[in-house]
Structures are given as structure tokens and as C-alpha cells.
Design a protein around this motif. Sequence first.
Motif, PDB file in Angstrom:
ATOM      1  N   GLU A 271       1.043  -1.356   0.088  1.00  0.00           N
ATOM      2  CA  GLU A 271      -0.170  -0.037  -0.055  1.00  0.00           C
ATOM      3  C   GLU A 271       0.733   1.643  -0.076  1.00  0.00           C
ATOM      4  O   GLU A 271       2.025   1.031   0.361  1.00  0.00           O
ATOM      5  CB  GLU A 271      -0.835   0.071   1.003  1.00  0.00           C
ATOM      6  N   ALA A 272       0.037   2.553  -0.104  1.00  0.00           N
ATOM      7  CA  ALA A 272       1.075   3.596  -0.384  1.00  0.00           C
ATOM      8  C   ALA A 272       2.090   4.082   1.207  1.00  0.00           C
ATOM      9  O   ALA A 272       2.373   4.802   0.984  1.00  0.00           O
ATOM     10  CB  ALA A 272       0.415   5.083  -0.413  1.00  0.00           C
ATOM     11  N   GLY A 273       1.449   3.327   1.868  1.00  0.00           N
ATOM     12  CA  GLY A 273       1.904   3.611   3.410  1.00  0.00           C
ATOM     13  C   GLY A 273       2.836   2.122   3.339  1.00  0.00           C
ATOM     14  O   GLY A 273       3.526   2.808   4.712  1.00  0.00           O
ATOM     15  N   GLY A 274       2.412   1.951   3.091  1.00  0.00           N
ATOM     16  CA  GLY A 274       4.370   0.699   3.057  1.00  0.00           C
ATOM     17  C   GLY A 274       3.402  -0.543   3.214  1.00  0.00           C
ATOM     18  O   GLY A 274       4.469  -1.012   3.064  1.00  0.00           O
ATOM     19  N   ALA A 275       2.715  -0.533   3.769  1.00  0.00           N
ATOM     20  CA  ALA A 275       1.833  -1.808   4.930  1.00  0.00           C
ATOM     21  C   ALA A 275       2.058  -2.868   3.872  1.00  0.00           C
ATOM     22  O   ALA A 275       1.274  -3.167   2.063  1.00  0.00           O
ATOM     23  CB  ALA A 275       0.326  -1.612   5.225  1.00  0.00           C
ATOM     24  N   VAL A 276       2.264  -3.936   3.585  1.00  0.00           N
ATOM     25  CA  VAL A 276       1.977  -5.295   2.476  1.00  0.00           C
ATOM     26  C   VAL A 276       1.025  -6.807   2.904  1.00  0.00           C
ATOM     27  O   VAL A 276       0.609  -6.884   3.740  1.00  0.00           O
ATOM     28  CB  VAL A 276       3.642  -6.119   2.984  1.00  0.00           C
ATOM     29  N   ARG A 277       0.298  -6.512   2.123  1.00  0.00           N
ATOM     30  CA  ARG A 277      -1.081  -7.725   1.976  1.00  0.00           C
ATOM     31  C   ARG A 277      -0.836  -8.747   1.346  1.00  0.00           C
ATOM     32  O   ARG A 277       0.067  -8.593  -0.129  1.00  0.00           O
ATOM     33  CB  ARG A 277      -1.891  -6.308   1.484  1.00  0.00           C
ATOM     34  N   HIS A 278      -1.770  -9.459   2.047  1.00  0.00           N
ATOM     35  CA  HIS A 278      -0.892 -10.695   0.964  1.00  0.00           C
ATOM     36  C   HIS A 278      -2.910 -10.814  -0.057  1.00  0.00           C
ATOM     37  O   HIS A 278      -3.802 -10.820   0.363  1.00  0.00           O
ATOM     38  CB  HIS A 278      -1.120 -11.922   1.727  1.00  0.00           C
ATOM     39  N   VAL A 279      -2.427 -11.550  -0.675  1.00  0.00           N
ATOM     40  CA  VAL A 279      -4.475 -11.424  -1.672  1.00  0.00           C
ATOM     41  C   VAL A 279      -3.544 -12.568  -2.338  1.00  0.00           C
ATOM     42  O   VAL A 279      -3.055 -13.807  -2.925  1.00  0.00           O
ATOM     43  CB  VAL A 279      -3.343 -10.561  -2.747  1.00  0.00           C
ATOM     44  N   LEU A 280      -5.479 -13.379  -2.262  1.00  0.00           N
ATOM     45  CA  LEU A 280      -5.725 -14.986  -2.850  1.00  0.00           C
ATOM     46  C   LEU A 280      -6.739 -14.937  -4.100  1.00  0.00           C
ATOM     47  O   LEU A 280      -7.349 -14.199  -3.181  1.00  0.00           O
ATOM     48  CB  LEU A 280      -5.644 -15.743  -2.041  1.00  0.00           C
ATOM     49  N   VAL A 281      -6.519 -14.289  -4.946  1.00  0.00           N
ATOM     50  CA  VAL A 281      -7.726 -13.862  -6.199  1.00  0.00           C
ATOM     51  C   VAL A 281      -8.098 -15.789  -6.987  1.00  0.00           C
ATOM     52  O   VAL A 281      -7.333 -15.847  -7.182  1.00  0.00           O
ATOM     53  CB  VAL A 281      -7.618 -13.401  -7.081  1.00  0.00           C
ATOM     54  N   VAL A 282      -9.725 -16.682  -6.887  1.00  0.00           N
ATOM     55  CA  VAL A 282      -9.414 -17.693  -7.728  1.00  0.00           C
ATOM     56  C   VAL A 282     -10.757 -17.206  -7.906  1.00  0.00           C
ATOM     57  O   VAL A 282     -12.018 -17.046  -7.630  1.00  0.00           O
ATOM     58  CB  VAL A 282      -9.425 -18.349  -6.328  1.00  0.00           C
ATOM     59  N   VAL A 283     -10.968 -18.079  -9.597  1.00  0.00           N
ATOM     60  CA  VAL A 283     -12.319 -18.217  -9.790  1.00  0.00           C
ATOM     61  C   VAL A 283     -11.891 -19.203 -10.724  1.00  0.00           C
ATOM     62  O   VAL A 283     -11.375 -19.626 -11.576  1.00  0.00           O
ATOM     63  CB  VAL A 283     -11.864 -17.074 -10.672  1.00  0.00           C
ATOM     64  N   GLN A 284     -13.540 -19.928 -10.644  1.00  0.00           N
ATOM     65  CA  GLN A 284     -13.752 -21.089 -11.475  1.00  0.00           C
ATOM     66  C   GLN A 284     -15.372 -20.829 -12.106  1.00  0.00           C
ATOM     67  O   GLN A 284     -16.024 -20.415 -11.198  1.00  0.00           O
ATOM     68  CB  GLN A 284     -13.692 -22.021 -10.405  1.00  0.00           C
ATOM     69  N   ARG A 285     -15.182 -21.003 -13.208  1.00  0.00           N
ATOM     70  CA  ARG A 285     -16.838 -21.165 -13.963  1.00  0.00           C
ATOM     71  C   ARG A 285     -16.560 -22.229 -15.480  1.00  0.00           C
ATOM     72  O   ARG A 285     -15.756 -23.384 -15.052  1.00  0.00           O
ATOM     73  CB  ARG A 285     -16.241 -20.338 -14.971  1.00  0.00           C
ATOM     74  N   GLN A 286     -18.003 -22.534 -15.501  1.00  0.00           N
ATOM     75  CA  GLN A 286     -18.731 -24.347 -16.284  1.00  0.00           C
ATOM     76  C   GLN A 286     -19.274 -22.809 -17.502  1.00  0.00           C
ATOM     77  O   GLN A 286     -19.849 -22.337 -17.353  1.00  0.00           O
ATOM     78  CB  GLN A 286     -19.274 -24.131 -15.392  1.00  0.00           C
ATOM     79  N   LEU A 287     -19.193 -23.667 -18.677  1.00  0.00           N
ATOM     80  CA  LEU A 287     -19.644 -23.368 -19.964  1.00  0.00           C
ATOM     81  C   LEU A 287     -21.175 -24.059 -20.173  1.00  0.00           C
ATOM     82  O   LEU A 287     -21.267 -25.049 -19.739  1.00  0.00           O
ATOM     83  CB  LEU A 287     -18.841 -23.388 -21.130  1.00  0.00           C
TER      84      LEU A 287
END
Length: 194
Positions: free
Chosen positions: A163-179
Motif C-alpha cells: 500500500e502507499a503507506g508501506g503496509a504489505v498485504r497478501h492477496v489470493l484470487v480464485v475464479v472457477q467457471r463452467q460453460l
Amino acid sequence: MPRSPARRALVGAVLLAACASDLPTALAPGAAPSRRTEHAPAGPGAQISRGGGQFVVSVRVPDAPYFVVIGASASAARDFCSGGDPEFGPSRDLFAEGPNGIHAVFRSDGKVPLLLYPAGTEDLCSGTPVAEGTGLYTEVSSNIVGGHGRGTDGFRVRGQVTEAGGAVRHVLVVVQRQLRPDGLATLVAKVEVR
């Protein structure tokens, strides 16, 4: 350098979707299979081709703490939004086509740019990122071009942003789809930031 109409359409399409990914539909023109399967070197076995390029995908999940953009750095986002032609996240693709028509794609190029925008941001150009970093991105698609009920697509990114203030964040994004007959249905869409 001005953006090409084709690139503008591609990037616009993925940024306008609530949760979108640049799904492959076929091999690139002129791309020949780079390897046959070991068990059918000259026969009707699966054909495997490799490719690469650039991508950007946005993820908006209801009640998620952030709007996430994968494949664009803050400078690339500014350049794109001001009419430039920036470099987006690199991708390395592995495309397999089986003799039964089943298609599969694996996409990754290790760490790619990752941006977090405030929740409620509509697209890459309608806000200012609050955190920037990188994440390990992988995407797997199977039979997206092969028929309803059989196609699946999913991607995951795990990384960290500052972040701009220097804090470090851990990110997890998961997306699953079906046709499905009515289009791609999202089965899992998750954004976690710690």
C-alpha cells in the motif's frame, strides 16, 4: 504509439466484464503444433502447441474488499487510460487439442503485475489503485470451445502488494467457471486480502 482497434477491443472486453478472462478459442494463425504425443507421433493423437502474449483481467466480486486487476502495473494502467499502448502481463500458453475435440489450455508466466482498487471501482480507468505488487498467476481451461456442460475455466493468483503507506498485504484470487447453455457461469469467485 496509439492503440490498435483490435487491442482496444480485447482490453475493453476483459475490463468491462464483472469477472473476465481472455479465453482462447483456437491456435494463433499460422501456429503449428510444436509436439505430438509420445504414443502417437504421426497419428491422430493430441496436438500440443505453445504460444505467448500479454493479458489483463479484472475481478469484481460482490462484498469483496477490493476490485483486482491482474496483468497491469500502475504505470501501465495510467498509460492505457490516457490512450497509450502499454505492456501488460506476460503469458505463456500451452494449448492441447485431443482427437475427440477436447481442448485444454494452461497459461502462466510466473509473477505478473497486480493492482488493488477500492471496492466498487468499475474498471481500470475509473479509479486509482491503492496497492501494487506481483502475483503468481495460473489459468487452466478445458473444452471451452467444445460444447455446453463440458467446458470449464479457472484461474488463481497468489501474491503480495504494498500500500502507499508501506503496509504489505497478501492477496489470493480464485475464479472457477463452467460453460452452460446460457454462457459462462461462475462457480467460485473469491478475493482475499490479509
